[in-house]
Write an enzyme that holds these catalytic residues in place. Structure first.
Site, PDB file in Angstrom:
ATOM      1  N   CYS A 133       0.758  -1.232  -0.036  1.00 61.20           N
ATOM      2  CA  CYS A 133      -0.142  -0.122   0.062  1.00 61.20           C
ATOM      3  C   CYS A 133       0.936   0.437   0.298  1.00 61.20           C
ATOM      4  CB  CYS A 133      -1.449  -0.527   1.221  1.00 61.20           C
ATOM      5  SG  CYS A 133      -1.797  -1.299   1.260  1.00 61.20           S
ATOM      6  N   ASN A 165      -9.820   0.169   0.507  1.00 62.27           N
ATOM      7  CA  ASN A 165      -8.590   0.465   0.607  1.00 62.27           C
ATOM      8  C   ASN A 165      -8.333  -0.258  -1.266  1.00 62.27           C
ATOM      9  OD1 ASN A 165      -5.988   0.156   0.269  1.00 62.27           O
ATOM     10  ND2 ASN A 165      -5.953  -0.873   2.342  1.00 62.27           N
ATOM     11  N   HIS A 181      -3.271   7.456   2.186  1.00 61.69           N
ATOM     12  CA  HIS A 181      -3.136   6.272   2.034  1.00 61.69           C
ATOM     13  C   HIS A 181      -4.559   6.181   2.924  1.00 61.69           C
ATOM     14  CE1 HIS A 181      -3.854   1.951   0.703  1.00 61.69           C
ATOM     15  NE2 HIS A 181      -4.001   1.264   1.942  1.00 61.69           N
TER      16      HIS A 181
HETATM   17  O1  UT7 Z   1      -3.416  -1.336   3.921  1.00 63.95           O
HETATM   18  C1  UT7 Z   1      -3.379  -1.668   5.037  1.00 63.95           C
HETATM   19  C2  UT7 Z   1      -3.928  -2.763   5.378  1.00 63.95           C
HETATM   20  N1  UT7 Z   1      -4.466  -3.257   6.494  1.00 63.95           N
HETATM   21  C3  UT7 Z   1      -4.792  -1.814   7.555  1.00 63.95           C
HETATM   22  O2  UT7 Z   1      -5.793  -0.846   7.160  1.00 63.95           O
HETATM   23  C4  UT7 Z   1      -6.396  -3.072   8.820  1.00 63.95           C
HETATM   24  C5  UT7 Z   1      -6.357  -1.712   9.477  1.00 63.95           C
HETATM   25  N2  UT7 Z   1      -7.067  -2.563  10.994  1.00 63.95           N
HETATM   26  C6  UT7 Z   1      -8.238  -1.879  10.864  1.00 63.95           C
HETATM   27  O3  UT7 Z   1      -8.372  -1.439   9.818  1.00 63.95           O
HETATM   28  C7  UT7 Z   1      -8.771  -2.514  11.605  1.00 63.95           C
HETATM   29  O4  UT7 Z   1      -8.737  -3.212  12.692  1.00 63.95           O
HETATM   30  C8  UT7 Z   1     -10.170  -3.032  11.498  1.00 63.95           C
HETATM   31  C9  UT7 Z   1     -11.124  -2.342  10.509  1.00 63.95           C
HETATM   32  C10 UT7 Z   1      -9.617  -3.786  10.374  1.00 63.95           C
HETATM   33  C11 UT7 Z   1     -10.900  -4.178  12.479  1.00 63.95           C
HETATM   34  O5  UT7 Z   1     -10.941  -3.103  13.032  1.00 63.95           O
HETATM   35  P1  UT7 Z   1     -10.995  -3.612  14.863  1.00 63.95           P
HETATM   36  O6  UT7 Z   1     -11.618  -1.937  15.260  1.00 63.95           O
HETATM   37  O7  UT7 Z   1      -9.740  -2.979  15.309  1.00 63.95           O
HETATM   38  O8  UT7 Z   1     -11.576  -4.741  14.997  1.00 63.95           O
HETATM   39  P2  UT7 Z   1     -10.947  -5.882  16.400  1.00 63.95           P
HETATM   40  O9  UT7 Z   1     -10.329  -6.767  14.954  1.00 63.95           O
HETATM   41  O10 UT7 Z   1     -10.576  -5.041  17.309  1.00 63.95           O
HETATM   42  O11 UT7 Z   1     -12.102  -6.763  15.916  1.00 63.95           O
HETATM   43  C12 UT7 Z   1     -13.716  -6.184  16.942  1.00 63.95           C
HETATM   44  C13 UT7 Z   1     -14.194  -6.773  16.503  1.00 63.95           C
HETATM   45  C14 UT7 Z   1     -14.176  -8.501  16.892  1.00 63.95           C
HETATM   46  O12 UT7 Z   1     -15.325  -9.585  17.961  1.00 63.95           O
HETATM   47  P3  UT7 Z   1     -14.930 -10.309  19.048  1.00 63.95           P
HETATM   48  O13 UT7 Z   1     -13.646 -10.759  19.106  1.00 63.95           O
HETATM   49  O14 UT7 Z   1     -14.866  -8.549  20.490  1.00 63.95           O
HETATM   50  O15 UT7 Z   1     -16.528 -10.516  19.529  1.00 63.95           O
HETATM   51  C15 UT7 Z   1     -14.314  -9.713  15.370  1.00 63.95           C
HETATM   52  O16 UT7 Z   1     -14.101 -10.568  15.171  1.00 63.95           O
HETATM   53  O17 UT7 Z   1     -14.747  -6.693  15.723  1.00 63.95           O
HETATM   54  C16 UT7 Z   1     -15.150  -8.558  15.043  1.00 63.95           C
HETATM   55  N3  UT7 Z   1     -15.577  -8.453  13.944  1.00 63.95           N
HETATM   56  C17 UT7 Z   1     -16.494  -7.774  12.776  1.00 63.95           C
HETATM   57  N4  UT7 Z   1     -17.595  -7.732  12.764  1.00 63.95           N
HETATM   58  C18 UT7 Z   1     -18.314  -7.224  11.857  1.00 63.95           C
HETATM   59  C19 UT7 Z   1     -14.211  -7.977  12.609  1.00 63.95           C
HETATM   60  N5  UT7 Z   1     -14.522  -7.968  11.627  1.00 63.95           N
HETATM   61  C20 UT7 Z   1     -15.386  -7.947  11.371  1.00 63.95           C
HETATM   62  C21 UT7 Z   1     -16.690  -7.903  10.224  1.00 63.95           C
HETATM   63  N6  UT7 Z   1     -17.692  -7.802  11.384  1.00 63.95           N
HETATM   64  N7  UT7 Z   1     -16.266  -7.267   9.274  1.00 63.95           N
END
Ligand code: UT7
Length: 348
Positions: A116, A286, A256
């Site tokens: 990215c 993204n 980005h």
């Molecule tokens: O170019 C670089 C590419 N990568 C990135 O930019 C990624 C950067 N990271 C992010 O944008 C965020 O970490 C995410 C959007 C991927 C995730 O958001 P978060 O607020 O960090 O959530 P998390 O991973 O801490 O997950 C929180 C909860 C989890 O459930 P529990 O364990 O709390 O019950 C996940 O299983 O959200 C759940 N979850 C979802 N729920 C509904 C994860 N993905 C989803 C989803 N829909 N799509």
């Protein structure tokens, strides 16, 4: 550092697939909701490449538009750079396919694999070639179709990415305009925070690994999130410092486009108000290396930039890698009747 020549963005272009994939449609694919995706990422929809819409095809379309925008003939291009990590072939480089499609017969071509951050790396490379006098005109493309590298059963990644391409023509401009400074960096210690585990020389694909989808993107989202928020400010600060500028001099930050929350948090740390930060992640998700050049095409289209403005681009991603470029915009952009800049769309 003093260079013999200035190197600026002379033309921009973009190309995205027609197919729109909405959050509502994703609700049918994985256990997610439009509400979760919007509040956690800011994304409402993304574009998905159809058959035949490859990084080379989309990249050539974007590059063709950028050349037309710059008024540069393909035969005058010295180098085609393509930032991609989802190229048409394992090798040769996608840049070669774009060079051929453009009819840029005199041009050298190679890919830049910095995920990215790729466009920021490629822009810095192009600027160095032009500033040194070694080359006159470089086409810089960012093109990715990460939809083909996604595990569509993994809700933590498949909702994030979209496909597309953007391009910029980098050529000579007045000294003191164009790319003023860049800051590039990498921390390979974080290589496995976002990567494709199998299919490379270390872990060749087997039927078992294919069945486990180990040839698809695996990511530790929260760690990448924290890294991104920290590195956007740090990379921009270093590039601005090298240019003899500070955050308050930035007219428009073009980060980005990964997540609205990342962009907001980083902008807040830098003390930049919403109006000085561009975002279109809502509409494209993204798009990896394509996100910054698509954003550049849209800031021109939306009249968000004028000659003399300080524009900072900043990328981060797999590697881990990061990069920032500080530009003094060198093109005379048309101004709306009455002298007012058109109302911006896609703000954060
Ligand atoms: O170019 C670089 C590419 N990568 C990135 O930019 C990624 C950067 N990271 C992010 O944008 C965020 O970490 C995410 C959007 C991927 C995730 O958001 P978060 O607020 O960090 O959530 P998390 O991973 O801490 O997950 C929180 C909860 C989890 O459930 P529990 O364990 O709390 O019950 C996940 O299983 O959200 C759940 N979850 C979802 N729920 C509904 C994860 N993905 C989803 C989803 N829909 N799509």
């Amino acid at each position: 550092m003093q260079f013999p020549y200035g190197a600026g963005v002379l033309g921009v272009g973009m190309a995205v697939p027609a197919r729109v994939l909405t959050n509502a449609e994703l609700e049918q694919v994985v256990n997610t909701s439009d509400e979760w995706i919007r509040t956690r990422t800011g994304i409402r929809e993304r574009r998905i490449a159809g058959e035949g819409e490859t990084p080379a095809v989309l990249g050539a379309e974007a590059a063709g538009r950028a050349l037309a925008d710059a008024g540069v003939r393909p035969g005058d291009v010295d180098l085609v750079l393509c930032a991609t990590t989802s190229g048409d072939f394992v090798w040769p480089a996608t840049a070669c396919l774009i060079q051929d499609a453009l009819g840029a017969r005199r041009a050298a071509a190679f890919d830049v694999a910095a995920a990215c951050s790729g466009f920021t790396y490629a822009l810095a490379t192009a600027a160095a070639f032009v500033q040194s006098g070694a080359m006159r005109t470089v086409v810089v493309v960012g093109a990715d179709t990460l939809s083909r590298q996604l595990d569509w059963s993994d809700r933590s990644t498949c909702i994030l990415f979209g496909d597309g391409a953007g391009a910029a023509v980098v050529g000579r401009c007045a000294a003191g305009e164009g790319v003023l400074a860049s800051s590039l960096g990498s921390d390979g210690g974080g290589a496995e925070l976002i990567y494709i585990p199998a299919g490379g020389s270390r872990t060749p694909l087997t039927p078992e690994l294919l069945a486990q989808r180990r040839n698809k993107i695996a990511m530790c989202g929260p760690e990448v999130f924290r890294f991104a928020v920290r590195i956007i400010g740090a990379a921009c600060a270093e590039a601005l410092d090298r240019a003899g500028l500070a955050a308050e001099d930035v007219s428009l930050l073009v980060p980005h486009q990964a997540n609205t929350r990342i962009i907001r948090a980083a902008a807040e740390r830098m003390g930049l108000s919403e109006g000085r930060v561009f975002s279109n992640v809502e509409r494209y998700g993204n798009t990896s290396a394509a996100s910054i050049p698509i954003a550049l095409a849209e800031i021109v289209q939306q009249r968000r930039v004028r000659r003399g403005d300080v524009v900072a681009t900043v990328g981060f991603g797999a590697g881990l890698t990061w990069g920032a470029n500080v530009l003094r915009w060198c093109r005379d952009e048309p101004v709306e009747p009455g002298g007012e800049v058109a109302a911006p769309e896609g703000r954060i």
